[in-house]
Scaffold this motif. Structure first.
Motif, PDB file in Angstrom:
ATOM      1  N   ALA A  49      -2.941   5.385 -18.176  1.00  0.00           N
ATOM      2  CA  ALA A  49      -3.755   6.550 -17.820  1.00  0.00           C
ATOM      3  C   ALA A  49      -3.205   7.226 -16.574  1.00  0.00           C
ATOM      4  N   ILE A  50      -3.301   8.562 -16.555  1.00  0.00           N
ATOM      5  CA  ILE A  50      -2.948   9.336 -15.373  1.00  0.00           C
ATOM      6  C   ILE A  50      -4.097  10.285 -15.054  1.00  0.00           C
ATOM      7  N   THR A  51      -4.161  10.735 -13.824  1.00  0.00           N
ATOM      8  CA  THR A  51      -5.232  11.621 -13.378  1.00  0.00           C
ATOM      9  C   THR A  51      -4.811  13.067 -13.577  1.00  0.00           C
ATOM     10  N   VAL A  52      -5.549  13.778 -14.446  1.00  0.00           N
ATOM     11  CA  VAL A  52      -5.205  15.181 -14.717  1.00  0.00           C
ATOM     12  C   VAL A  52      -6.363  16.143 -14.441  1.00  0.00           C
ATOM     13  N   ASN A  53      -7.580  15.641 -14.408  1.00  0.00           N
ATOM     14  CA  ASN A  53      -8.743  16.515 -14.229  1.00  0.00           C
ATOM     15  C   ASN A  53      -9.518  16.212 -12.952  1.00  0.00           C
ATOM     16  N   ASP A  54      -8.847  15.612 -11.994  1.00  0.00           N
ATOM     17  CA  ASP A  54      -9.509  15.278 -10.735  1.00  0.00           C
ATOM     18  C   ASP A  54      -8.461  15.298  -9.622  1.00  0.00           C
ATOM     19  N   THR A  55      -8.934  15.298  -8.399  1.00  0.00           N
ATOM     20  CA  THR A  55      -8.014  15.279  -7.261  1.00  0.00           C
ATOM     21  C   THR A  55      -7.479  13.872  -7.029  1.00  0.00           C
ATOM     22  N   LEU A  56      -6.296  13.805  -6.438  1.00  0.00           N
ATOM     23  CA  LEU A  56      -5.704  12.534  -6.062  1.00  0.00           C
ATOM     24  C   LEU A  56      -5.585  12.465  -4.544  1.00  0.00           C
ATOM     25  N   TYR A  57      -5.951  11.329  -3.988  1.00  0.00           N
ATOM     26  CA  TYR A  57      -5.805  11.099  -2.558  1.00  0.00           C
ATOM     27  C   TYR A  57      -4.846   9.934  -2.342  1.00  0.00           C
ATOM     28  N   CYS A  58      -4.013  10.054  -1.336  1.00  0.00           N
ATOM     29  CA  CYS A  58      -3.061   8.993  -1.031  1.00  0.00           C
ATOM     30  C   CYS A  58      -2.914   8.916   0.486  1.00  0.00           C
ATOM     31  N   ASP A  59      -3.479   7.885   1.072  1.00  0.00           N
ATOM     32  CA  ASP A  59      -3.543   7.765   2.524  1.00  0.00           C
ATOM     33  C   ASP A  59      -2.679   6.615   3.028  1.00  0.00           C
ATOM     34  N   LYS A  60      -1.950   6.870   4.102  1.00  0.00           N
ATOM     35  CA  LYS A  60      -1.175   5.811   4.731  1.00  0.00           C
ATOM     36  C   LYS A  60      -2.140   4.841   5.402  1.00  0.00           C
ATOM     37  N   VAL A  61      -1.925   3.544   5.170  1.00  0.00           N
ATOM     38  CA  VAL A  61      -2.835   2.535   5.706  1.00  0.00           C
ATOM     39  C   VAL A  61      -2.041   1.416   6.371  1.00  0.00           C
ATOM     40  N   ILE A  62      -2.713   0.677   7.232  1.00  0.00           N
ATOM     41  CA  ILE A  62      -2.140  -0.518   7.845  1.00  0.00           C
ATOM     42  C   ILE A  62      -3.076  -1.675   7.521  1.00  0.00           C
ATOM     43  N   ILE A  63      -2.623  -2.553   6.641  1.00  0.00           N
ATOM     44  CA  ILE A  63      -3.438  -3.697   6.244  1.00  0.00           C
ATOM     45  C   ILE A  63      -3.011  -4.945   7.002  1.00  0.00           C
ATOM     46  N   ASP A  64      -1.705  -5.086   7.196  1.00  0.00           N
ATOM     47  CA  ASP A  64      -1.171  -6.201   7.986  1.00  0.00           C
ATOM     48  C   ASP A  64      -0.280  -5.613   9.073  1.00  0.00           C
ATOM     49  N   LYS A  65      -0.795  -5.520  10.274  1.00  0.00           N
ATOM     50  CA  LYS A  65      -0.067  -4.848  11.359  1.00  0.00           C
ATOM     51  C   LYS A  65       1.182  -5.603  11.794  1.00  0.00           C
ATOM     52  N   ASN A  66       1.304  -6.871  11.388  1.00  0.00           N
ATOM     53  CA  ASN A  66       2.469  -7.665  11.769  1.00  0.00           C
ATOM     54  C   ASN A  66       3.571  -7.648  10.716  1.00  0.00           C
TER      55      ASN A  66
END
Length: 258
Positions: A49-66
């Motif tokens: 499946a791919i998203t075609v009828n909605d917005t996509l968000y992609c945020d840079k995150v830090i889950i393991d800072k080390n």
């Protein structure tokens, strides 16, 4: 980005914080420069499946800072994650895409429903060598330690030898200790299927709803299949092609009066 290290894209379908992908990231950091683009929530069973009828968000995150990897959390599907990574985030095509490690089996017919494998296939359609990894343990607390050495070995072999155009790898691990795993077998996909049922219920307001249930049936008695390998203590490696043409049937259908 270190020029002498391969660039590895890591994704999954269980979500960016799932233990399986955190283990995969750890192993890939031993091999190359890692960029993670993964769903912000579980996307199991989404297939391609791919998203075609909605917005996509992609945020840079830090889950393991080390840890050294760069990570992005995406609101879309596993296939969306690969599309965004290769078209928007990465400055060059990755040398490899790895997906997983999935919590649960993606052997046999399960490959067509799998978000894990669809991410690998999406990479493959762009000419990127790709591997989907899965462990036969659906628990959120699944133990991935016994399979880390196998993940690393298969990844290194793939980087060294490459994959044929139009082919990705579907790798499944039995739920065993490292000492109990007998080795790795290259297999074909077993001829198996699900006998499905819908458990029909009613909500407190009286509205009917359904839970999908089913029984997995393996009718394939061959000893060269992924199901046989897993049942007998081996890691299964199935080369998967995404050209769905039934080439052997073309001649027969050309004989029709059409």
């Amino acid at each position: 980005m270190e020029k002498d290290k391969p660039l590895i894209l890591v994704t999954n379908d269980d979500g960016i914080t799932a233990p399986g992908i955190r283990t995969l990231i750890e192993v890939m950091n031993e091999i190359g420069t890692v960029c993670v683009v993964a769903p912000d929530s579980p996307q199991s069973g989404m297939g391609h499946a791919i998203t075609v009828n909605d917005t996509l968000y992609c945020d840079k995150v830090i889950i393991d800072k080390n840890a050294p990897q760069t990570e992005y959390s995406c609101s879309g599907t596993p296939a969306d994650c690969v599309k965004l990574a290769t078209n928007e985030i990465l400055k060059r095509k990755p040398d490899l895409c790895v997906s997983g490690i999935n919590h649960g089996s993606n052997s046999s017919i399960n490959v067509i429903y799998s978000g894990t494998m669809s991410a690998a296939v999406e990479a493959g359609t762009s000419g990127i060598p790709a591997i989907g990894f899965s462990l036969l343990d659906y628990s959120l607390n699944a133990n991935f330690e016994p399979i880390k050495a196998f993940v690393k070995k298969i990844t290194l072999e793939c980087l060294q030898n490459g994959l044929p155009k139009g082919v990705v790898l579907n790798v499944n691990f039995p739920k065993l200790s490292e000492k109990e795993i007998k080795g790795i077998k290259v297999c074909r996909q077993a001829n198996a299927h699900w006998i499905e049922n819908f458990d029909k219920r009613k909500s407190p307001l009286g509205r009917e709803y359904y839970w999908l249930t089913g029984e997995f049936v393996n009718e394939d008695k061959g000893e060269d299949t992924d199901e046989w390998a897993l049942k007998n203590g081996y890691v299964s490696v199935v080369p998967v092609q995404f050209d769905l043409t039934a080439h052997h049937v073309i001649k027969d259908i050309n004989s029709w009066d059409i």
